[in-house]
Design a protein around this motif. Structure first.
Motif, PDB file in Angstrom:
ATOM      1  N   THR A  32     -51.931 -14.989  59.837  1.00 65.70           N
ATOM      2  CA  THR A  32     -52.443 -16.281  60.121  1.00 65.70           C
ATOM      3  C   THR A  32     -53.122 -16.781  59.144  1.00 65.70           C
ATOM      4  N   ASN A  33     -53.900 -15.997  58.062  1.00 66.22           N
ATOM      5  CA  ASN A  33     -54.691 -16.679  56.864  1.00 66.22           C
ATOM      6  C   ASN A  33     -53.688 -17.151  55.958  1.00 66.22           C
ATOM      7  N   PHE A  34     -52.282 -16.363  55.808  1.00 66.13           N
ATOM      8  CA  PHE A  34     -51.470 -16.932  54.857  1.00 66.13           C
ATOM      9  C   PHE A  34     -50.932 -18.142  55.359  1.00 66.13           C
ATOM     10  N   ASP A  54     -42.062  -4.562  58.690  1.00 65.20           N
ATOM     11  CA  ASP A  54     -41.994  -5.137  59.993  1.00 65.20           C
ATOM     12  C   ASP A  54     -42.926  -5.920  60.644  1.00 65.20           C
ATOM     13  N   VAL A  55     -43.526  -6.724  59.904  1.00 64.99           N
ATOM     14  CA  VAL A  55     -44.747  -7.453  60.423  1.00 64.99           C
ATOM     15  C   VAL A  55     -44.507  -9.068  60.515  1.00 64.99           C
ATOM     16  N   PRO A  56     -45.135  -9.929  61.387  1.00 63.67           N
ATOM     17  CA  PRO A  56     -45.007 -11.073  61.469  1.00 63.67           C
ATOM     18  C   PRO A  56     -45.344 -12.020  60.168  1.00 63.67           C
ATOM     19  N   VAL A  57     -45.775 -11.575  59.390  1.00 61.26           N
ATOM     20  CA  VAL A  57     -46.134 -12.414  58.034  1.00 61.26           C
ATOM     21  C   VAL A  57     -44.841 -12.748  57.600  1.00 61.26           C
ATOM     22  N   ILE A  58     -44.054 -11.699  57.448  1.00 60.48           N
ATOM     23  CA  ILE A  58     -42.831 -11.834  56.694  1.00 60.48           C
ATOM     24  C   ILE A  58     -41.858 -13.168  57.217  1.00 60.48           C
ATOM     25  N   GLN A  59     -41.858 -13.331  58.397  1.00 61.08           N
ATOM     26  CA  GLN A  59     -41.127 -14.258  59.089  1.00 61.08           C
ATOM     27  C   GLN A  59     -41.705 -15.652  58.776  1.00 61.08           C
ATOM     28  N   ARG A  60     -43.087 -15.760  58.857  1.00 61.27           N
ATOM     29  CA  ARG A  60     -44.001 -16.940  58.374  1.00 61.27           C
ATOM     30  C   ARG A  60     -43.579 -17.176  57.091  1.00 61.27           C
ATOM     31  N   ALA A  61     -43.250 -16.472  56.069  1.00 61.14           N
ATOM     32  CA  ALA A  61     -43.025 -16.579  54.807  1.00 61.14           C
ATOM     33  C   ALA A  61     -41.780 -17.311  54.805  1.00 61.14           C
ATOM     34  N   LYS A  62     -40.802 -16.625  55.447  1.00 63.11           N
ATOM     35  CA  LYS A  62     -39.211 -16.948  55.293  1.00 63.11           C
ATOM     36  C   LYS A  62     -39.285 -18.561  55.988  1.00 63.11           C
ATOM     37  N   HIS A  63     -40.083 -18.897  56.992  1.00 62.68           N
ATOM     38  CA  HIS A  63     -39.940 -19.954  57.711  1.00 62.68           C
ATOM     39  C   HIS A  63     -40.267 -21.271  56.562  1.00 62.68           C
ATOM     40  N   HIS A  64     -41.496 -20.829  55.724  1.00 65.41           N
ATOM     41  CA  HIS A  64     -41.817 -21.776  54.619  1.00 65.41           C
ATOM     42  C   HIS A  64     -40.920 -21.717  53.359  1.00 65.41           C
ATOM     43  N   ALA A  88     -54.854 -11.816  51.884  1.00 62.43           N
ATOM     44  CA  ALA A  88     -55.068 -12.113  52.967  1.00 62.43           C
ATOM     45  C   ALA A  88     -54.642 -11.395  54.324  1.00 62.43           C
ATOM     46  N   GLY A  89     -55.726 -10.456  54.630  1.00 68.91           N
ATOM     47  CA  GLY A  89     -55.258  -9.127  55.496  1.00 68.91           C
ATOM     48  C   GLY A  89     -54.396  -8.141  54.864  1.00 68.91           C
ATOM     49  N   TYR A  90     -54.560  -7.888  53.636  1.00 67.97           N
ATOM     50  CA  TYR A  90     -53.898  -6.840  52.954  1.00 67.97           C
ATOM     51  C   TYR A  90     -54.742  -5.636  53.001  1.00 67.97           C
ATOM     52  N   MET A  91     -54.059  -4.593  53.680  1.00 68.12           N
ATOM     53  CA  MET A  91     -54.863  -3.472  54.030  1.00 68.12           C
ATOM     54  C   MET A  91     -54.710  -2.276  53.082  1.00 68.12           C
ATOM     55  N   VAL A 108     -63.194 -19.205  61.709  1.00 63.00           N
ATOM     56  CA  VAL A 108     -63.799 -19.641  60.356  1.00 63.00           C
ATOM     57  C   VAL A 108     -63.118 -19.358  59.345  1.00 63.00           C
ATOM     58  N   GLU A 109     -62.349 -18.168  59.513  1.00 65.40           N
ATOM     59  CA  GLU A 109     -61.625 -17.762  58.159  1.00 65.40           C
ATOM     60  C   GLU A 109     -60.588 -18.873  58.061  1.00 65.40           C
ATOM     61  N   HIS A 110     -59.985 -19.321  58.807  1.00 62.20           N
ATOM     62  CA  HIS A 110     -58.768 -20.236  58.626  1.00 62.20           C
ATOM     63  C   HIS A 110     -59.237 -21.606  57.915  1.00 62.20           C
ATOM     64  N   GLN A 111     -60.719 -21.863  57.916  1.00 58.40           N
ATOM     65  CA  GLN A 111     -61.213 -23.047  57.376  1.00 58.40           C
ATOM     66  C   GLN A 111     -62.089 -22.770  55.871  1.00 58.40           C
ATOM     67  N   LEU A 112     -62.441 -21.686  55.947  1.00 50.14           N
ATOM     68  CA  LEU A 112     -63.228 -21.306  54.773  1.00 50.14           C
ATOM     69  C   LEU A 112     -62.375 -20.747  53.678  1.00 50.14           C
ATOM     70  N   TYR A 113     -61.287 -19.741  54.034  1.00 44.32           N
ATOM     71  CA  TYR A 113     -60.462 -19.314  52.938  1.00 44.32           C
ATOM     72  C   TYR A 113     -59.778 -20.554  52.090  1.00 44.32           C
ATOM     73  N   PRO A 114     -59.022 -21.336  52.863  1.00 40.81           N
ATOM     74  CA  PRO A 114     -58.282 -22.480  52.207  1.00 40.81           C
ATOM     75  C   PRO A 114     -59.491 -23.203  51.360  1.00 40.81           C
ATOM     76  N   LYS A 115     -60.666 -23.532  51.620  1.00 38.69           N
ATOM     77  CA  LYS A 115     -61.687 -24.364  51.181  1.00 38.69           C
ATOM     78  C   LYS A 115     -62.136 -23.769  49.797  1.00 38.69           C
ATOM     79  N   THR A 116     -62.137 -22.379  50.025  1.00 42.90           N
ATOM     80  CA  THR A 116     -62.794 -21.594  48.798  1.00 42.90           C
ATOM     81  C   THR A 116     -61.628 -21.276  47.712  1.00 42.90           C
ATOM     82  N   VAL A 117     -60.558 -21.190  48.294  1.00 42.43           N
ATOM     83  CA  VAL A 117     -59.275 -20.740  47.392  1.00 42.43           C
ATOM     84  C   VAL A 117     -59.111 -22.095  46.495  1.00 42.43           C
ATOM     85  N   ARG A 118     -59.147 -23.354  47.118  1.00 44.81           N
ATOM     86  CA  ARG A 118     -59.098 -24.797  46.427  1.00 44.81           C
ATOM     87  C   ARG A 118     -60.249 -25.041  45.456  1.00 44.81           C
TER      88      ARG A 118
END
Length: 196
Positions: A22-24, A45-55, A92-95, A178-188
């Motif tokens: 979701t942060n990705f 086998d995690v959803p972030v891979i499908q998100r990347a492919k979608h984009h 972004a949620g890298y474990m 909060v993450e989904h607002q603060l992270y893009p703002k700070t990365v920018r």
């Protein structure tokens, strides 16, 4: 929505993620003044891979293997990243703990997000640990990555207040919002400063 600005930028980011992504997604949709040119994932086998492919963002799998050291795996990852001309790494949620190979290749150009107010509640269960401790204020931290677990220099923090009605699930939802607002703002801001 495009994951890059209209003009070609010098900033080229690799996002590292291990799970849902979701942060990705928030970073991709933020129209940052940089190109998110690749996703690095340690789990096939995690959803972030499908998100990347979608984009239409390419994916590099960097999965730990028995008998392969962290240094060797990170060296291989660096070689795979070379064609993308990456200027900064955004976790972004890298474990996984980032090792010296990546740290030396991207000095002070690796950042991470953590779902608690560091230095309190480091590690992979930050939200749950804060909830179980009964703290009234937790939050989100963005920090530089060093060799420790959530020990790098803090860049930005935002508090999240817990009410008597909050469950672990509702507190998680507040923190992710909060993450989904603060992270893009700070990365920018970091891109504009030339950090990433």
């Amino acid at each position: 929505m495009s994951n890059q600005s209209n003009t070609e930028s010098e900033s080229r980011i690799a996002v590292f993620a291990s799970g849902n992504g979701t942060n990705f997604e928030a970073l991709v949709n933020a129209n940052l003044p940089a190109k998110i040119c690749v996703l690095v994932c340690d789990n096939p086998d995690v959803p972030v891979i499908q998100r990347a492919k979608h984009h239409h963002i390419p994916v590099i799998l960097s999965v730990p293997e028995k008998g392969v050291s962290k240094a060797a795996r990170e060296q291989s990852l660096l070689e795979n990243l070379t064609p993308y001309r990456v200027t900064g790494l955004v976790l972004a949620g890298y474990m996984r703990i980032v090792g010296p190979t990546l740290l030396s290749a991207f000095p002070r150009r690796i950042i991470n997000i953590h779902p608690a107010l560091l230095p309190s509640f480091p590690g992979r269960h930050g939200i749950e640990d804060a909830y179980k401790a009964g703290v009234r204020v937790t939050g989100v931290t963005i920090h530089y990555v060093d060799g420790g677990v959530d020990t790098g220099e803090i860049i930005a923090q935002e508090p999240v207040y817990r009410t008597d009605q909050d469950t672990l699930t509702s507190l998680e939802a507040k923190i992710h919002s909060v993450e989904h607002q603060l992270y893009p703002k700070t990365v920018r801001q970091l891109i504009q400063k030339g950090v990433l």
